[in-house]
Design a protein around this motif. Sequence first.
Motif, PDB file in Angstrom:
ATOM      1  N   THR A   2       0.818  -1.212   0.000  1.00  0.00           N
ATOM      2  CA  THR A   2       0.000   0.000   0.000  1.00  0.00           C
ATOM      3  C   THR A   2       0.852   1.262   0.000  1.00  0.00           C
ATOM      4  O   THR A   2       0.371   2.325  -0.377  1.00  0.00           O
ATOM      5  CB  THR A   2      -0.932   0.068   1.223  1.00  0.00           C
ATOM      6  N   GLN A   4       1.594   2.856   2.555  1.00  0.00           N
ATOM      7  CA  GLN A   4       1.069   3.716   3.607  1.00  0.00           C
ATOM      8  C   GLN A   4       1.934   3.658   4.854  1.00  0.00           C
ATOM      9  O   GLN A   4       2.712   2.729   5.056  1.00  0.00           O
ATOM     10  CB  GLN A   4      -0.370   3.304   3.953  1.00  0.00           C
ATOM     11  N   ILE A  35      -7.274   2.470  -2.868  1.00  0.00           N
ATOM     12  CA  ILE A  35      -6.214   1.648  -3.445  1.00  0.00           C
ATOM     13  C   ILE A  35      -6.878   0.421  -4.068  1.00  0.00           C
ATOM     14  O   ILE A  35      -7.504  -0.376  -3.366  1.00  0.00           O
ATOM     15  CB  ILE A  35      -5.173   1.247  -2.380  1.00  0.00           C
ATOM     16  N   LEU A  46      -1.877  -6.788  -3.830  1.00  0.00           N
ATOM     17  CA  LEU A  46      -2.542  -6.369  -2.598  1.00  0.00           C
ATOM     18  C   LEU A  46      -3.868  -7.098  -2.446  1.00  0.00           C
ATOM     19  O   LEU A  46      -4.202  -7.574  -1.356  1.00  0.00           O
ATOM     20  CB  LEU A  46      -2.762  -4.854  -2.579  1.00  0.00           C
TER      21      LEU A  46
END
Length: 154
Positions: A2, A4, A35, A46
């Motif tokens: 991600t 993040q 996402i 993912l």
Amino acid sequence: LTGQRPADVLKMRLADIKDGAIEVQQNKTKKKLRILLDDDGARTELGKVIDRIKGRERKVASLFLIATPAGKALNQWTLRTRFDDARTDAIAKAKEEGNEELAARIRAFQFRDIRPKAASEMDLEHASKLLGHTEHEITEKVYRRVGETVKPTK
């Protein structure tokens, strides 16, 4: 996958998965992202990871995407410990396979290198969006660890 911040990953919930994407609101910047879990009809990496997480047997159902088998959300220290354990296992496996160079590279990789690695694996514009930066310059100066990919003249 991600890109993040760890705190933003730890707060992700199953309810954040909507319409083929995981919705994130970043703590630091308050920027909202979707996402994608599918790309041109195929599951992204993912998406595959989230499918594996959702398929795990848990003693207690959890609202959190990243949780212990008992259903409790992971905290930053547990996440860090799991990263360190995985790195140690990867080093041992590389050594077992006789690849000392890979073992040294794995040993040098630190928890704080995760976001820069994500930023370095895609074009600058996409990396800036994924990391939640409004200015490409921040992504370029702070997070990119590799040079721009170019083609030769011939």
